[in-house]
Design an enzyme around this catalytic site. Structure first.
Site, short mmCIF file in Angstrom:
data_model
loop_
_atom_site.label_atom_id
_atom_site.label_comp_id
_atom_site.label_asym_id
_atom_site.label_seq_id
_atom_site.Cartn_x
_atom_site.Cartn_y
_atom_site.Cartn_z
N CYS A 1 2.65 -6.28 1.79
CA CYS A 1 1.29 -6.85 1.71
C CYS A 1 0.70 -6.61 0.32
O CYS A 1 0.94 -5.58 -0.30
CB CYS A 1 0.33 -6.32 2.75
SG CYS A 1 0.82 -6.68 4.45
N ARG B 1 -5.43 -11.87 0.66
CA ARG B 1 -4.21 -11.07 0.67
C ARG B 1 -3.00 -11.89 1.10
O ARG B 1 -3.13 -12.98 1.67
CB ARG B 1 -4.39 -9.92 1.65
CG ARG B 1 -4.70 -10.34 3.10
CD ARG B 1 -3.53 -10.37 4.03
NE ARG B 1 -2.88 -9.12 4.15
CZ ARG B 1 -3.31 -8.12 4.95
NH1 ARG B 1 -4.35 -8.29 5.73
NH2 ARG B 1 -2.64 -6.97 5.01
N ASN C 1 -0.39 -2.06 4.61
CA ASN C 1 0.54 -1.02 5.05
C ASN C 1 0.57 0.14 4.04
O ASN C 1 0.61 -0.07 2.83
CB ASN C 1 1.94 -1.62 5.20
CG ASN C 1 2.84 -0.76 6.07
OD1 ASN C 1 2.38 0.01 6.91
ND2 ASN C 1 4.14 -0.90 5.89
#
Length: 328
Positions: free
Chosen positions: A2, A18, A82
């Site tokens: 990510c 994102r 993450n």
């Protein structure tokens, strides 16, 4: 994986979004959470009613939106990324603190705050507790990227040491290690530039650049969070502010493509990670733009086209259909 990004345009729009990189879909869809939506906090059973309406990519379980990323009508944006091997949450609620579970944090922030400064002052009072949503949905090891329509950004990371809150001068975020490590590591790449290096002479040898793009020699090209942090910080620093919102949205998605993962590029424990979707939120107008791996064309959902004074969430699904402009 990510990657998170912010971008400002010349017409004073602030974009936030994102790449969501995963090996599986998680029931994600665009959801609008209106102002009067209420929920109970897991750690203390306190009832909360939102102050601000929210638009988000989320999984809805039992009418509760588990938010991956989103923004509110006041112009605050939040995304969870993450943070493996570093995220560490308290096992029990902490006395004297406002206790939240990690999955509650985005909903609470977006429902109650306008600016990064407001959030920053309140984070001193909170603690994150390792309580799962249910017996099937556990606690993800996340850190959070927060931005607003002033252009300010924060990174929030809960480690075994403490809850760290960092000002984010580069306006991006990826994954592990911690944000302070990434900022130190950036110093290793200050020689990167979009311009061609000048020809030089070493001893009696004339040295010339070969091809174009030689100023980026040494740019890390891997799919890991360390390499993506460098690439995204570089392209954001070197990108000129787009002239208007439309050009800004286009540029935003191109910048996310710079760190995207196509299928086949990353295999983790036998699973194929890829960029499931890319999002771009207009923080001024409350519009959520996204493209999915399968659709690729840009989809848009405007939070202001529904009744924001409702107490029931609105679900807009998730487009997987390839968008093709058939010219003939």
């Amino acid at each position: 994986m990510c990657s998170g990004l912010t971008l400002e345009t010349q017409d004073n729009k602030h974009l936030f979004g994102r790449n969501m990189d995963l090996s599986y879909e998680f029931g994600q869809q665009v959801v609008v959470v209106p102002r009067k939506y209420t929920y109970n906090l897991k750690s203390n059973n306190e009832k909360i009613e939102n102050k601000y309406a929210i638009i988000t990519m989320a999984t809805v379980i039992d009418k509760y939106p588990l938010i991956a990323d989103g923004c509110n009508e006041a112009g605050l944006g939040v995304a969870g990324l993450n943070f493996p091997h570093y995220a560490s949450f308290e096992k029990e609620p902490v006395d004297g603190k406002f206790n939240l579970t990690p999955y509650e944090l985005p909903l609470w922030l977006l429902g109650n705050f306008e600016t990064v400064d407001d959030v920053k002052s309140e984070l001193e009072n909170i603690e994150l507790v390792d309580i799962p949503f249910n017996d099937k949905v556990g606690v993800s090891p996340l850190h959070w990227f927060i931005s607003d329509k002033t252009g300010k950004s924060l990174v929030v990371e809960k480690t075994s040491e403490k809850l760290n809150v960092y000002d984010n001068p580069v306006g991006i975020l990826t994954n592990s290690p911690g944000f302070d490590w990434h900022m130190t590591n950036l110093n290793e790449y200050i020689g990167l530039k979009p311009e061609q290096p000048e020809d030089v002479k070493w001893s009696n040898a004339d040295l010339n650049t070969i091809g174009i793009g030689a100023g980026t020699k040494g740019m890390p090209g891997g799919a890991g969070g360390v390499d993506r942090f460098i690439r995204l910080a570089y392209i954001r620093a070197k990108t000129k502010e787009p002239e208007n919102t439309e050009l800004g949205i286009s540029q935003f998605f191109h910048m996310l493509d710079y760190v995207a993962a196509p299928k086949g590029s990353v295999i983790e424990q036998g699973n194929e990670d890829y960029t499931l979707y890319s999002s771009c939120m207009d923080l001024e107008d409350g519009i959520y733009y996204y493209k999915s791996y399968k659709s690729y064309g840009i989809n848009a959902v405007n939070m202001h086209n529904v009744d924001l004074n409702s107490n029931e969430i609105y679900e807009f699904g998730y487009n997987k259909n390839l968008n093709v402009n058939k010219v003939n």
